[in-house]
Design a protein around this motif. Structure first.
Motif, mmCIF file in Angstrom:
data_model
loop_
_atom_site.group_PDB
_atom_site.id
_atom_site.type_symbol
_atom_site.label_atom_id
_atom_site.label_comp_id
_atom_site.label_asym_id
_atom_site.label_seq_id
_atom_site.Cartn_x
_atom_site.Cartn_y
_atom_site.Cartn_z
ATOM 1 N N GLU A 175 -56.962 7.381 0.499
ATOM 2 C CA GLU A 175 -56.760 8.584 1.298
ATOM 3 C C GLU A 175 -56.472 8.193 2.744
ATOM 4 O O GLU A 175 -57.126 7.292 3.301
ATOM 5 N N ALA A 176 -55.490 8.855 3.354
ATOM 6 C CA ALA A 176 -55.122 8.576 4.748
ATOM 7 C C ALA A 176 -55.011 9.890 5.508
ATOM 8 O O ALA A 176 -54.528 10.893 4.969
ATOM 9 N N ASN A 177 -55.464 9.886 6.768
ATOM 10 C CA ASN A 177 -55.413 11.070 7.626
ATOM 11 C C ASN A 177 -54.849 10.687 8.983
ATOM 12 O O ASN A 177 -55.141 9.608 9.510
ATOM 13 N N LEU A 178 -54.065 11.595 9.541
ATOM 14 C CA LEU A 178 -53.534 11.415 10.894
ATOM 15 C C LEU A 178 -53.658 12.734 11.627
ATOM 16 O O LEU A 178 -53.270 13.782 11.105
ATOM 17 N N ILE A 179 -54.213 12.703 12.850
ATOM 18 C CA ILE A 179 -54.436 13.922 13.630
ATOM 19 C C ILE A 179 -53.968 13.698 15.061
ATOM 20 O O ILE A 179 -54.225 12.643 15.662
ATOM 21 N N GLY A 180 -53.320 14.698 15.606
ATOM 22 C CA GLY A 180 -52.959 14.674 17.022
ATOM 23 C C GLY A 180 -53.011 16.073 17.588
ATOM 24 O O GLY A 180 -52.536 17.018 16.952
#
Length: 877
Positions: free
Chosen positions: A449-454
């Motif tokens: 699982e991978a997450n990216l937030i900005g």
């Protein structure tokens, strides 16, 4: 052998592209058989691969993608003879069952005795048994369903805990905005209601399912699907109180939408400031910290106090627009949620401040008027690429503008002199960003699982103060000042995790996370140079999480984890860093399906914000000044311990839940105070005492033999903190309690039902150092009656409440609150007469309140919302 099942041929032949096996089960009189068990069994292994029940129309549907033909279809029911038949393809079939010839009456009696049917992790409510036709909205239905309740914030709770998902025909349509459903869905729209105790959403990957999420699924009546429908409601009356509400919707299988327009001045909030803040916080960095055990504490901008007032107001006008849209096609889904809310509010308070350092008390008259506009817009796209891969992206735009105008008459009791202030505050906030999630099942034992937030936030806070005297407390020779405070923040974070199955009973979670936050705080005003500053604050965090999960047997399971975190800080180019280790553990014991226990421990870090590191002075209000910070970066760890237990037996209508939480900070960021007659100076410091204890208990029992139910809910909290006032260490202990008890009847005949109970509120603050105690208590017993008369065309209800108050030093009058509703149904029209607090229809209503902070306790007489009587009409189309 006598043939026990007669099945008639297909409605029509299905071609090879048929997607589902559909059927209907009837009795010998051609009437549908609801709640018949439908089971698929592999022909060779006799293994059960599917289990469900027929709906109220006797129908069932099975996805053919999950079936390996040929397969055996087994139909059973307590009142009918069972049979097994072989199915070779996805046909649409019509089935007729023969009735059993013995023990028929006893079986029917057993079938009807339960209000709730429990099947694995699903509770299905028998609405025909539980409801009596007096319900007008979904909230009225939920109040009659065992184990379900609606709290004071409009959120639906199951067994005392807020549900995680509110589904509409299986789709997560309303998200966390439960009141949009409870206030607008009507009984005729609802076919079924069920609780899913282990809900799996679209992101769930087979073999690595999420667990523990609770969902409430509202099944819709076929008559309200794929049709444009709505309701228009208008009411108005004495004291110029009014409400206008328009609700339109179209709930289809793939496309759903709901548009709501509302304006009123009767203190009816469709979307509250707390709803707004909860959404805003959930869309930021919190999404990266959910599985790491960390507690990111980032200070929000200062919001005007009037936004959080509810009944303690003189007048309020609300305007609201809310739009929900959901489009689902195969395994792809698009959701859009938009809300715009505007509030005009005014209030009046008259209070006495008692300072803990023994300085003279202050008498304060405060008139507040405010306007607030806040909006949320969220667009989410989900794609279940295949059974092994999932992707989603969530983008959002949030803003609010709040204007608070205050007139303050401030009087020092020992001098008798009064200074008047106009304290005007304008707050603007913009937040926009995105977050993404990707899942990939690399093998039967590994999930990635991978997450990216900005996201980016911009806050401006403008303060204007005008005084009848020179503002010497702020080193000014003028009687006015302005201050502009600007805050900017940019956040970027990424997280990757692996779930590795070691064997059938244990697994390992491995996670890596990296985040970067840049914050800038700039202050300008008309005072001296020392009030003008700019602070740049940068945080970089890298962490690694290792967590082991083990299921010992069907009763016991546990997990233990450890989070290694490296933090780097930069304050105006001056660098600092630390390394911290955060352990966590949990243990659960489930001796039966009705009873479970859990013990949880986690250590969490408390983060810093640019406000706590500011290198200049900030004026908060007419007598409060925050001085520049002298803090140095230190690692701060919170120890959290929690105990949960619940017991529920749906067939006996028993539900209960107990939660005890304890939090302890060996060191925490607090404030010291330098106080005199005209000015209170605040400064951030480290405190060596910060403890809190929470206890929540919920219990409900509904009797089967007599139409009576009983429930109790108790929320208790104790806080203990240390701070410094005029260089003297002060210890404050605050306790708050809320207890609600209710007994209510469930007569099946709807001409009369009653409920009685009471609510007890108490708040007590002890400054142990100065030996000053302030307390507030409220007792509110009530009686409520309702029913339907004249062939169920007229619905009536009335509620009588006594509010009795006790404070430590202020005399308070009792309040008798009487409200009623009289409603006449005429096909698509409803005519009603509504009364609220009818003994207090005036503009000068007041209640008493008490406010605490670490410097003083304030007892106030506060304006209270006026009662009203309105005449209304609603039209459904």
């Amino acid at each position: 052998m006598q043939k026990r099942l007669i099945w008639l041929l297909l409605f029509y032949p299905f071609s090879s592209f048929c997607q589902s096996l559909e059927g209907i089960v009837l009795d010998s009189l051609q009437k549908p058989i609801p709640f018949a068990n439908v089971q698929l069994i592999e022909k060779n292994t006799f293994k059960s691969v599917f289990f469900s029940q027929t709906n109220d129309d006797g129908q069932f549907s099975i996805n053919c993608k999950t079936i390996d033909f040929p397969i055996v279809l087994k139909i059973t029911h307590l009142s009918f003879q069972k049979e097994e038949i072989e199915i070779n393809n996805c046909d649409k079939i019509r089935l007729i069952l023969k009735s059993k010839t013995t023990l028929l009456k006893e079986i029917i009696l057993e079938q009807n005795v339960f209000d709730v049917v429990e099947q694995n992790d699903t509770l299905k409510y028998n609405l025909k048994r539980l409801l009596n036709g007096s319900e007008s909205k979904l909230k009225d239905i939920i109040e009659k369903l065992p184990g379900l309740s609606i709290d004071e914030n409009g959120k639906i709770r199951y067994n005392g805990k807020k549900i995680d998902h509110l589904l509409l025909d299986g789709d997560d349509f309303y998200n966390d905005q439960h009141q949009l459903a409870t206030e607008n869905l009507t009984p005729e729209m609802i076919e079924k209601i069920e609780v899913l105790k282990n809900y799996q959403d679209l992101s769930s990957i087979k073999g690595f399912e999420n667990s523990g999420a609770t969902a409430l699924n509202i099944g819709l009546n076929e008559k309200f699907k794929n049709m444009f429908k709505g309701t228009v409601e208008v009411e108005g009356g004495y004291k110029e109180k009014y409400k206008l509400n328009a609700n339109t919707f179209n709930f289809g299988k793939s496309l759903k939408y709901n548009l709501l327009l509302n304006t009123n001045n009767i203190n009816k909030n469709v979307f509250t400031i707390n709803d707004f803040l909860n959404i805003k916080k959930s869309l930021g960095s919190k999404a990266l910290s959910e599985s790491s055990g960390n507690s990111e504490i980032i200070q929000e901008e200062d919001l005007p106090e009037f936004l959080f007032s509810t009944d303690l107001i003189k007048g309020k006008t609300v305007q609201n627009y809310t739009f929900n849209l959901s489009q689902k096609q195969n395994n792809k889904k698009i959701d859009f949620f938009s809300v715009l809310n505007k509030i005009n509010q005014n209030e009046f308070t008259n209070g006495k401040q008692i300072f803990f350092d023994g300085s003279p008390s202050v008498l304060k008259h405060n008139t507040i008027g405010g306007v607030s506009v806040y909006s949320t817009n969220i667009l989410k796209f989900e794609n279940k690429i295949n059974e092994k891969k999932y992707f989603s992206i969530n983008s959002y735009l949030i803003f609010n503008k709040d204007i608070q105008d205050s007139y303050i008459g401030n009087q020092i009791l020992t001098t008798g002199g009064e200074t008047a202030f106009e304290n005007d505050l304008v707050n603007k906030h913009l937040k926009l960003g995105f977050n993404t999630k990707y899942k990939n099942k690399l093998s039967e034992k590994i999930l990635l699982e991978a997450n990216l937030i900005g996201d980016y936030s911009k806050v401006s806070n403008n303060l204007e103060i005008v005084s009848t005297k020179v503002l010497t407390q702020f080193d000014s020779n003028e009687n006015w000042l302005t201050q502009k405070n600007n805050y900017n923040s940019f956040f970027l974070g990424a997280k990757g995790s692996l779930v590795v199955k070691i064997n059938s009973k244990s697994s390992l979670n491995l996670g890596l996370k990296s985040i970067n936050r840049n914050e800038t705080l700039q202050n300008r005003n008309t005072l001296q140079e020392s009030y003008i500053f700019r602070t740049n604050f940068q945080t970089t965090e890298n962490s690694m999480l290792i967590k082991y999960n083990c299921k010992i047997n069907k009763f016991f399971k546990y997990s233990a984890g450890i989070d290694f975190i490296s933090k780097n800080y930069s304050i105006n180019s001056v660098n600092d860093k630390f390394f911290i280790v955060l352990p966590s553990a949990e243990f659960t014991y489930t001796p039966s399906k009705n009873l479970n226990f859990g013990i949880f421990y986690n250590a969490a870090k408390s983060d810093y914000s640019v406000y706590q590191m500011a290198n200049g002075k900030i004026i908060q209000d007419y007598r409060t000044l925050t001085q520049k910070s002298n803090l140095t970066i230190e690692k701060i760890r919170t120890n959290n311990l929690q105990f949960n237990t619940s017991y529920s037996k749906p067939t006996a209508n028993i539900f209960s839940f107990l939660n005890i939480s304890y939090s302890q900070l060996p060191k925490s960021i607090n404030k010291s105070f330098d106080n005199n007659n005209q000015l209170t100076k605040e400064q951030y410091i480290y405190s060596n005492l910060d403890k809190s204890l929470y206890m929540l208990f919920f219990g409900e029992k509904k009797f089967n033999k007599i139409p009576l139910g009983f429930n109790i809910e108790s929320l208790n909290s104790v806080f203990k903190k240390a701070t410094y006032i005029n260089e003297i260490r002060n210890v404050n202990e605050n306790s708050q309690n809320k207890i609600t008890v209710e007994a209510k009847s469930y007569f099946k005949k709807n001409n009369f039902n009653l409920a009685t109970g009471f609510e007890y509120l108490s708040s007590k603050n002890d400054n142990l150092t100065s030996n000053i105690t302030n307390s507030y208590k409220q007792y509110s017993p009530y009686l409520k009656f309702n029913g339907k008369i004249l062939e169920d065309k007229i619905y009536w209800e009335t509620k009588v409440t006594l509010h009795k108050f006790e404070t430590s030093s202020t005399a308070v009058d009792d309040i008798y609150d009487i409200g009623f509703l009289l409603k006449y149904d005429l096909k698509n029209f409803n005519f009603y007469l509504l009364g609220s607090n009818i003994l207090n229809i005036s503009e000068n209503n007041t209640k008493n309140s008490i406010n605490y902070n670490q410097v003083f306790a304030e007892e106030t007489t506060v304006s209270s919302f006026s009662g009203f009587v309105n005449l209304g009409i609603s039209f459904s189309f």
